[in-house]
Design a protein around this motif. Structure first.
Motif, PDB file in Angstrom:
ATOM      1  N   TYR A 127     -21.689  14.598 -20.875  1.00 29.42           N
ATOM      2  CA  TYR A 127     -21.131  13.349 -20.360  1.00 29.42           C
ATOM      3  C   TYR A 127     -19.671  13.197 -20.795  1.00 29.42           C
ATOM      4  CZ  TYR A 127     -20.983   8.435 -18.991  1.00 29.42           C
ATOM      5  OH  TYR A 127     -20.668   7.238 -18.393  1.00 29.42           O
ATOM      6  N   ALA A 128     -19.393  13.504 -22.055  1.00 29.38           N
ATOM      7  CA  ALA A 128     -18.020  13.405 -22.547  1.00 29.38           C
ATOM      8  C   ALA A 128     -17.103  14.390 -21.828  1.00 29.38           C
ATOM      9  CB  ALA A 128     -17.978  13.655 -24.048  1.00 29.38           C
ATOM     10  N   LEU A 129     -17.585  15.599 -21.608  1.00 28.73           N
ATOM     11  CA  LEU A 129     -16.756  16.611 -20.961  1.00 28.73           C
ATOM     12  C   LEU A 129     -16.375  16.215 -19.541  1.00 28.73           C
ATOM     13  CD1 LEU A 129     -18.604  19.844 -22.157  1.00 28.73           C
ATOM     14  CD2 LEU A 129     -16.369  19.027 -22.917  1.00 28.73           C
ATOM     15  N   ILE A 130     -17.293  15.590 -18.824  1.00 27.30           N
ATOM     16  CA  ILE A 130     -17.005  15.187 -17.447  1.00 27.30           C
ATOM     17  C   ILE A 130     -16.190  13.893 -17.405  1.00 27.30           C
ATOM     18  CG2 ILE A 130     -18.038  14.357 -15.285  1.00 27.30           C
ATOM     19  CD1 ILE A 130     -18.268  17.360 -15.635  1.00 27.30           C
ATOM     20  N   HIS A 131     -16.582  12.906 -18.198  1.00 34.20           N
ATOM     21  CA  HIS A 131     -16.018  11.570 -18.030  1.00 34.20           C
ATOM     22  C   HIS A 131     -14.957  11.201 -19.066  1.00 34.20           C
ATOM     23  CE1 HIS A 131     -18.763  10.522 -14.805  1.00 34.20           C
ATOM     24  NE2 HIS A 131     -19.771  11.011 -15.513  1.00 34.20           N
ATOM     25  N   ALA A 132     -15.224  11.427 -20.347  1.00 36.01           N
ATOM     26  CA  ALA A 132     -14.315  10.931 -21.376  1.00 36.01           C
ATOM     27  C   ALA A 132     -13.142  11.860 -21.635  1.00 36.01           C
ATOM     28  CB  ALA A 132     -15.084  10.693 -22.683  1.00 36.01           C
ATOM     29  N   VAL A 133     -13.400  13.174 -21.691  1.00 34.86           N
ATOM     30  CA  VAL A 133     -12.343  14.133 -21.999  1.00 34.86           C
ATOM     31  C   VAL A 133     -11.801  14.776 -20.724  1.00 34.86           C
ATOM     32  CG1 VAL A 133     -11.703  16.108 -23.416  1.00 34.86           C
ATOM     33  CG2 VAL A 133     -13.547  14.608 -24.164  1.00 34.86           C
ATOM     34  N   GLY A 134     -12.688  15.269 -19.876  1.00 38.09           N
ATOM     35  CA  GLY A 134     -12.264  15.914 -18.633  1.00 38.09           C
ATOM     36  C   GLY A 134     -11.762  14.943 -17.587  1.00 38.09           C
ATOM     37  N   ARG A 135     -12.246  13.703 -17.604  1.00 37.96           N
ATOM     38  CA  ARG A 135     -11.782  12.638 -16.699  1.00 37.96           C
ATOM     39  C   ARG A 135     -11.792  13.094 -15.244  1.00 37.96           C
ATOM     40  NH1 ARG A 135      -6.834  10.765 -20.738  1.00 37.96           N
ATOM     41  NH2 ARG A 135      -8.202  10.203 -22.470  1.00 37.96           N
ATOM     42  N   LEU A 136     -12.931  13.615 -14.846  1.00 37.13           N
ATOM     43  CA  LEU A 136     -13.083  14.110 -13.483  1.00 37.13           C
ATOM     44  C   LEU A 136     -12.942  12.978 -12.471  1.00 37.13           C
ATOM     45  CD1 LEU A 136     -13.888  16.580 -11.684  1.00 37.13           C
ATOM     46  CD2 LEU A 136     -16.243  15.733 -11.856  1.00 37.13           C
ATOM     47  N   GLN A 137     -12.186  13.234 -11.422  1.00 35.87           N
ATOM     48  CA  GLN A 137     -12.005  12.285 -10.334  1.00 35.87           C
ATOM     49  C   GLN A 137     -12.721  12.786  -9.076  1.00 35.87           C
ATOM     50  OE1 GLN A 137     -10.298   9.303 -10.870  1.00 35.87           O
ATOM     51  NE2 GLN A 137     -10.443  10.090 -12.969  1.00 35.87           N
ATOM     52  N   PRO A 138     -13.200  11.864  -8.228  1.00 39.85           N
ATOM     53  CA  PRO A 138     -13.865  12.287  -7.000  1.00 39.85           C
ATOM     54  C   PRO A 138     -12.993  13.245  -6.191  1.00 39.85           C
ATOM     55  CG  PRO A 138     -14.147   9.927  -7.323  1.00 39.85           C
ATOM     56  CD  PRO A 138     -13.171  10.387  -8.369  1.00 39.85           C
ATOM     57  N   GLY A 139     -13.627  14.286  -5.691  1.00 41.65           N
ATOM     58  CA  GLY A 139     -12.916  15.273  -4.879  1.00 41.65           C
ATOM     59  C   GLY A 139     -12.351  16.436  -5.660  1.00 41.65           C
ATOM     60  N   GLU A 140     -12.267  16.321  -6.995  1.00 41.48           N
ATOM     61  CA  GLU A 140     -11.726  17.413  -7.791  1.00 41.48           C
ATOM     62  C   GLU A 140     -12.751  18.530  -7.970  1.00 41.48           C
ATOM     63  OE1 GLU A 140      -8.280  15.597 -10.629  1.00 41.48           O
ATOM     64  OE2 GLU A 140     -10.326  15.512 -11.419  1.00 41.48           O
ATOM     65  N   VAL A 260      -4.569  21.203 -22.154  1.00 43.46           N
ATOM     66  CA  VAL A 260      -5.723  21.740 -22.864  1.00 43.46           C
ATOM     67  C   VAL A 260      -6.168  20.713 -23.898  1.00 43.46           C
ATOM     68  CG1 VAL A 260      -6.589  23.580 -24.359  1.00 43.46           C
ATOM     69  CG2 VAL A 260      -4.930  24.111 -22.565  1.00 43.46           C
ATOM     70  N   SER A 261      -7.463  20.467 -23.959  1.00 43.98           N
ATOM     71  CA  SER A 261      -8.014  19.551 -24.949  1.00 43.98           C
ATOM     72  C   SER A 261      -9.306  20.129 -25.504  1.00 43.98           C
ATOM     73  CB  SER A 261      -8.256  18.167 -24.337  1.00 43.98           C
ATOM     74  OG  SER A 261      -9.089  18.265 -23.199  1.00 43.98           O
ATOM     75  N   GLY A 262      -9.896  19.445 -26.478  1.00 38.58           N
ATOM     76  CA  GLY A 262     -11.087  19.970 -27.120  1.00 38.58           C
ATOM     77  C   GLY A 262     -12.100  18.878 -27.379  1.00 38.58           C
ATOM     78  N   PHE A 263     -13.354  19.304 -27.603  1.00 38.29           N
ATOM     79  CA  PHE A 263     -14.421  18.347 -27.899  1.00 38.29           C
ATOM     80  C   PHE A 263     -15.477  19.006 -28.768  1.00 38.29           C
ATOM     81  CE2 PHE A 263     -18.520  16.306 -27.096  1.00 38.29           C
ATOM     82  CZ  PHE A 263     -18.203  14.991 -27.415  1.00 38.29           C
ATOM     83  N   SER A 264     -15.922  18.284 -29.804  1.00 38.43           N
ATOM     84  CA  SER A 264     -17.044  18.706 -30.644  1.00 38.43           C
ATOM     85  C   SER A 264     -17.860  17.476 -30.974  1.00 38.43           C
ATOM     86  CB  SER A 264     -16.559  19.363 -31.938  1.00 38.43           C
ATOM     87  OG  SER A 264     -17.621  19.434 -32.886  1.00 38.43           O
ATOM     88  N   ILE A 265     -19.109  17.443 -30.538  1.00 39.29           N
ATOM     89  CA  ILE A 265     -19.942  16.270 -30.795  1.00 39.29           C
ATOM     90  C   ILE A 265     -20.238  16.127 -32.287  1.00 39.29           C
ATOM     91  CG2 ILE A 265     -22.147  17.472 -30.413  1.00 39.29           C
ATOM     92  CD1 ILE A 265     -23.100  14.852 -29.059  1.00 39.29           C
ATOM     93  N   LEU A 266     -20.358  17.243 -33.005  1.00 41.60           N
ATOM     94  CA  LEU A 266     -20.640  17.162 -34.438  1.00 41.60           C
ATOM     95  C   LEU A 266     -19.452  16.584 -35.202  1.00 41.60           C
ATOM     96  CD1 LEU A 266     -22.505  20.547 -34.999  1.00 41.60           C
ATOM     97  CD2 LEU A 266     -23.487  18.273 -34.631  1.00 41.60           C
ATOM     98  N   THR A 267     -18.245  16.965 -34.799  1.00 42.12           N
ATOM     99  CA  THR A 267     -17.054  16.409 -35.437  1.00 42.12           C
ATOM    100  C   THR A 267     -16.900  14.937 -35.093  1.00 42.12           C
ATOM    101  OG1 THR A 267     -15.970  18.564 -35.358  1.00 42.12           O
ATOM    102  CG2 THR A 267     -14.560  16.655 -35.691  1.00 42.12           C
ATOM    103  N   LEU A 268     -17.165  14.573 -33.828  1.00 45.96           N
ATOM    104  CA  LEU A 268     -17.070  13.176 -33.428  1.00 45.96           C
ATOM    105  C   LEU A 268     -18.070  12.318 -34.198  1.00 45.96           C
ATOM    106  CD1 LEU A 268     -15.468  11.443 -31.354  1.00 45.96           C
ATOM    107  CD2 LEU A 268     -17.474  11.588 -29.872  1.00 45.96           C
ATOM    108  N   ALA A 269     -19.244  12.871 -34.495  1.00 45.26           N
ATOM    109  CA  ALA A 269     -20.244  12.130 -35.259  1.00 45.26           C
ATOM    110  C   ALA A 269     -19.724  11.780 -36.648  1.00 45.26           C
ATOM    111  CB  ALA A 269     -21.530  12.943 -35.375  1.00 45.26           C
TER     112      ALA A 269
END
Length: 335
Positions: A127-140, A260-269
């Motif tokens: 969910y974070a990869l699509i919406h919070a970090v990746g910020r996918l927009q319709p049509g992309e 370029v960005s990054g995400f780690s759920i364990l680090t975010l916790a």
């Protein structure tokens, strides 16, 4: 109680079932009678090379479902006996695990314990990869490495539900490609770790993709970067390849204005648990609403943890693998 310990680093055979004391929760924590434990690639890295292992012996496992056993000082909003899912910092390969209350979530109505164990790491990550970090927009357009794995299975569904113009996946076998095509992907490339970049360009009329999601690192990450369109975004969320830490500079970013960005759920916790909680609650709703399903493709008894690691390590598995703590899981099935 039983626990599966790593007493030395190595192959699946170093996972040992031991009898140990039942852990007690401290302030802000609670203990859980485990029903099911999710198996993740991070567990394999912990066993093989000490990834996020503070000291040996160590009990791996990052996500569980079960029933609240005891509440530590200051914990409110949860009750003994309540069915929950939890993200932990280890210790989940056991009959009882202790978790910080902030990363323990009541199971939504209609979600059983078996399904609940698939959710705590995979679903909020996707969910974070699509919406919070990746910020996918319709049509992309979206490109996902490991499209048939646990996170990949959810990413395909979430991207499709978010209105992606096309969702592309990369896998290592025809069987995995067939599986991914059933879970939100429009086209799946069966290819090596780096040759997919040309195929992606061809599939997009040489434009590239708007969002690339990479858990592999190394040369695969570089090829994902080379697959981006103008203003494209790459999100790194793992280093399954074990390659040296990567670096990206002006020559990589400036020509097409990519990021370029990054995400780690364990680090975010650890750094932003309240934000993780809000993110997870939004992610869990996608299951309740029927947007996402994560198939359990193999289930093992707790003492068969080494077999689960063998299967995941062979890179032939799809979907989600679980360990079953027979006592609590059996109670749930008979309820």
């Amino acid at each position: 109680m039983r626990a599966v310990e790593i007493q030395e680093y190595g192959g699946p055979e170093v996972l040992k079932v031991v009898e140990t004391e039942v852990p007690e929760p401290g302030p802000g924590q609670l203990s859980i009678d485990v029903a099911y434990t999710g198996v993740n690639f991070a567990d394999l890295k912990a066993r093989a090379e000490g990834y996020r292992v503070p000291a040996l012996p160590f009990v791996p496992g990052l996500e569980v479902s079960g029933r609240v056993r005891a509440l530590g000082e200051g914990v409110t909003g949860l009750t003994v006996g309540q069915e929950v899912a939890a993200l932990t910092q280890g210790g989940a390969y056991a009959d009882v695990v202790v978790a910080d209350a902030v990363t323990v979530f009541p199971l939504p109505p209609g979600v059983d314990l078996r399904t609940g164990a698939t959710l705590p790491t995979v679903l909020p990550t996707a969910y974070a990869l699509i919406h919070a970090v990746g910020r996918l927009q319709p049509g992309e357009t979206v490109l996902v490495q490991g499209a048939a794995g646990g996170v990949g299975t959810v990413l395909g569904q979430l991207a499709s539900a978010a209105g992606a113009g096309a969702v592309y996946g990369v896998v290592s076998s025809a069987a995995k490609a067939e599986y991914a095509l059933e879970h939100g992907y429009d086209k799946v490339f069966v290819t090596s770790s780096t040759s997919f970049a040309k195929e992606v360009r061809e599939a997009t009329d040489w434009r590239g993709v708007d969002l690339a999601l990479d858990p592999v690192g190394g040369e695969t990450l570089r090829a994902s970067l080379a697959s981006l369109a103008l203003f494209g975004r790459l999100v790194s969320f793992g280093n399954a390849s074990g390659a040296e830490p990567w670096q990206v500079g002006q020559p990589d970013l400036y020509p097409l204005a990519v990021s370029v960005s990054g995400f780690s759920i364990l680090t975010l916790a650890q750094t932003a648990p309240a934000e993780l909680r809000a993110l997870t609650e939004r992610a869990f709703r996608t299951v309740v609403d029927g947007v996402v399903s994560l198939p359990v493709t193999a289930e093992f008894a707790l003492e068969e943890a080494s077999e689960a690691h063998c299967l995941m390590g062979a890179r032939t598995s799809t979907g989600k693998l679980l360990l079953r703590a027979d006592r609590v899981a059996g109670q749930a099935e008979n309820a």
